[in-house]
Design an enzyme around this catalytic site. Structure first.
Site, PDB file in Angstrom:
ATOM      1  N   VAL A   1       0.846  -1.204   0.000  1.00  0.00           N
ATOM      2  CA  VAL A   1       0.000   0.000   0.000  1.00  0.00           C
ATOM      3  C   VAL A   1       0.881   1.254   0.000  1.00  0.00           C
ATOM      4  CG1 VAL A   1      -1.828   1.261   1.200  1.00  0.00           C
ATOM      5  CG2 VAL A   1      -1.822  -1.242   1.252  1.00  0.00           C
TER       6      VAL A   1
ATOM      7  N   GLY B   1     -10.558  -2.019   2.839  1.00  0.00           N
ATOM      8  CA  GLY B   1      -9.663  -1.517   1.794  1.00  0.00           C
ATOM      9  C   GLY B   1     -10.155  -0.274   1.077  1.00  0.00           C
TER      10      GLY B   1
ATOM     11  N   GLU C   1      -2.409 -14.952   3.742  1.00  0.00           N
ATOM     12  CA  GLU C   1      -1.035 -14.816   4.224  1.00  0.00           C
ATOM     13  C   GLU C   1      -0.435 -16.209   4.377  1.00  0.00           C
ATOM     14  OE1 GLU C   1       0.280 -11.825   4.869  1.00  0.00           O
ATOM     15  OE2 GLU C   1      -1.599 -10.771   4.474  1.00  0.00           O
TER      16      GLU C   1
ATOM     17  N   ASP D   1      -9.057 -10.886  12.025  1.00  0.00           N
ATOM     18  CA  ASP D   1      -9.037  -9.702  11.160  1.00  0.00           C
ATOM     19  C   ASP D   1     -10.431  -9.073  11.092  1.00  0.00           C
ATOM     20  OD1 ASP D   1      -7.669  -8.210   8.726  1.00  0.00           O
ATOM     21  OD2 ASP D   1      -9.555  -8.981   7.945  1.00  0.00           O
TER      22      ASP D   1
ATOM     23  N   LYS E   1     -12.084  -5.299  12.551  1.00  0.00           N
ATOM     24  CA  LYS E   1     -12.884  -4.394  11.725  1.00  0.00           C
ATOM     25  C   LYS E   1     -14.269  -4.182  12.352  1.00  0.00           C
ATOM     26  CE  LYS E   1     -10.238  -5.761   7.662  1.00  0.00           C
ATOM     27  NZ  LYS E   1     -10.075  -6.789   6.628  1.00  0.00           N
TER      28      LYS E   1
HETATM   29  N1  HSE Z   1      -6.375 -10.192   5.032  1.00  0.00           N
HETATM   30  C1  HSE Z   1      -7.442  -9.293   4.708  1.00  0.00           C
HETATM   31  C2  HSE Z   1      -8.458  -9.975   3.816  1.00  0.00           C
HETATM   32  C3  HSE Z   1      -7.002  -8.053   3.980  1.00  0.00           C
HETATM   33  O1  HSE Z   1      -8.286 -11.129   3.423  1.00  0.00           O
HETATM   34  O2  HSE Z   1      -9.436  -9.338   3.511  1.00  0.00           O
HETATM   35  C4  HSE Z   1      -6.642  -6.922   4.848  1.00  0.00           C
HETATM   36  O3  HSE Z   1      -7.545  -6.654   5.860  1.00  0.00           O
END
Ligand code: HSE
Length: 443
Positions: free
Chosen positions: A17, A135, A191, A202, A206
């Site tokens: 980014v 994003g 990842e 994750d 959020k």
């Molecule tokens: N790893 C996240 C996803 C992207 O798969 O959406 C960044 O938050």
């Protein structure tokens, strides 16, 4: 040619980014200046290793490992390092010196947001974080500004592209979870260690950010209920489609009133059945979408790329133009609003609908006994479907008693009552096994 006053921008991090932010700033800086009413001068890029390979060729003289000196004297610091430390210390240093901060760091905001927002408020600075959730999708500004005159009731978000890709593959081409994860890794979505995605960490970060904004209440990460997708089976996905649903992992933020009449909020992440007719069911691949239900505006959906270097750079640069504009206008930053201060309910106080799949003995009285267990726990049956034969994926041992699959859809029920119901069903003699329990959302 208009001469603008320059705003000094320090960029921390030049990953996928950060390097795109730097490139676009250098290539399109004049345009941004026209929009902001200020020149955006990239004074340096703070990195750990100046010689590390980058996605983009950038002038070498911009790079420095002396991040602290770079922060001193910057008007705006863009933090795209990720992780908790040293990102937190750098952001605090920037705020304490009066700089505005732009960050895409969801982990930092979800864990230390209150500390950072307080530090910003002390000096009249502002933290911008459009890139931290979903994003490229504009969702932070819509919640903070566009919907500031409305009451958000509920948010259902597909906010993790990796897990949406995996569940979509399981649904559309019959992949197993393991195969779909391997494809996600090969395509660069997941990842090397996919734990944060598939275990829902994750998405939980959020959810904490979205719930805090939507309900003007500080929602700590620890209060977000989290379940990942590792227990989702191929059979569940197939059965879901047959019944008119698709399995999606959702971040749900909800305003609710519990049985005692207390108003509160809930933030939770889990895989759920979404009706095929719901707009979120049409979100395929690694795309993200956030579905917002607001009292006056009604239903809104924000859709797009939830990750990707250049896509996420768009969100960062939008924040940068806003921050530069504010510098030109002057005055203190807009503090985060937590005035509502609603209690955050644990999962047990949340109500939703459920679909329970049981493998049962196919003999007289079974349906009545199962219905009795639900009734005893105050869980009301919405629909029942029975098919003869064992539930897919279940091997029935024993004395040749015929078996049947029972799919029970419930009305809204309290999570704690549902948990007690499932425990009782597991002990019922007519029930061979409880093969699936999934929440139904958006129905
Ligand atoms: N790893 C996240 C996803 C992207 O798969 O959406 C960044 O938050």
């Amino acid at each position: 040619m208009i001469e603008y006053r320059n705003v000094r921008v320090a960029l921390l991090g030049a990953g996928s980014v950060g390097s795109q932010v730097a490139r676009l700033l250098l290539e399109q800086g004049d345009d941004f200046a026209g929009r902001a009413g200020a020149g955006l001068e990239l004074v340096g890029i703070g990195v750990r290793d100046v010689d590390a390979p980058r996605d983009v060729d950038l002038p070498r003289e911009l790079f420095t490992t002396d991040v602290e000196s770079l922060i001193v004297g910057a008007d705006i610091v863009v933090e795209l390092i990720g992780g908790l430390e040293p990102a937190r210390s750098y952001v605090l240093q920037a705020l304490n010196s009066g700089a505005d901060v732009i960050t895409g760091n969801k982990a930092l905001l979800a864990s230390h947001g209150i500390e950072l927002f307080d530090a910003a408020e002390q000096v009249g600075a502002q933290v911008y974080y459009e890139a931290a959730v979903a994003g490229a999708i504009p969702i932070i500004r819509p919640l903070r500004d566009s919907l500031a005159g409305d009451r958000v009731q509920r948010i259902m978000g597909i906010v993790n592209g990796t897990t949406n890709f995996i569940l979509d593959r399981m649904d559309t081409d019959g992949s197993t979870l393991e195969d779909a994860l391997a494809t996600a890794t090969a395509l660069g979505y997941a990842e090397a260690d996919p734990t944060a995605d598939i275990e829902g960490y994750d998405a939980a970060q959020k959810a904490a950010i979205l719930a805090s904004l939507a309900f003007h209440t500080a929602v700590p990460l620890a209060a977000v209920h989290r379940e990942g997708i590792t227990s989702v089976t191929h059979d569940q996905v197939v059965a879901a489609r047959k019944a008119g649903y698709v399995v999606k992992i959702l971040a749900i933020c909800e305003r609710l009133v519990d049985d005692e009449g207390v108003e509160g909020v809930s933030a939770r992440v889990y895989p759920a059945l979404v009706p095929l007719s719901h707009p979120l069911a049409a979100v395929h691949g690694a795309k993200n979408a956030v579905f917002v239900e607001a009292e006056s505006a009604g239903d809104l959906m924000f859709y797009g790329a939830g990750a990707g270097g250049v896509e996420t750079a768009s969100a960062v640069l939008g924040d940068l133009v806003s921050a530069a504009r504010r510098h030109v206008i002057g005055g203190p930053g807009v503090a985060e609003s937590t005035h509502a201060n609603l209690p955050v309910f644990p999962i047990g106080r949340v109500s939703t609908r459920y679909q329970i799949t049981l493998d049962v003995a196919d003999q007289p009285g079974v349906l009545a006994e199962v219905a009795g267990v639900l009734s005893e726990h105050g869980v009301s049956v919405h629909n029942v479907e029975q098919t003869s034969g064992a539930t897919p994926g279940v091997t029935v041992e024993g004395d040749g008693v015929a078996t049947a699959t029972l799919i029970i859809g419930t009305h809204r029920a309290r999570e704690s009552d549902l948990a007690a119901t499932v425990a009782a069903l597991k002990n019922a003699t007519v029930v061979n096994s409880v093969t699936s329990v999934l929440r139904v959302e958006g129905a």
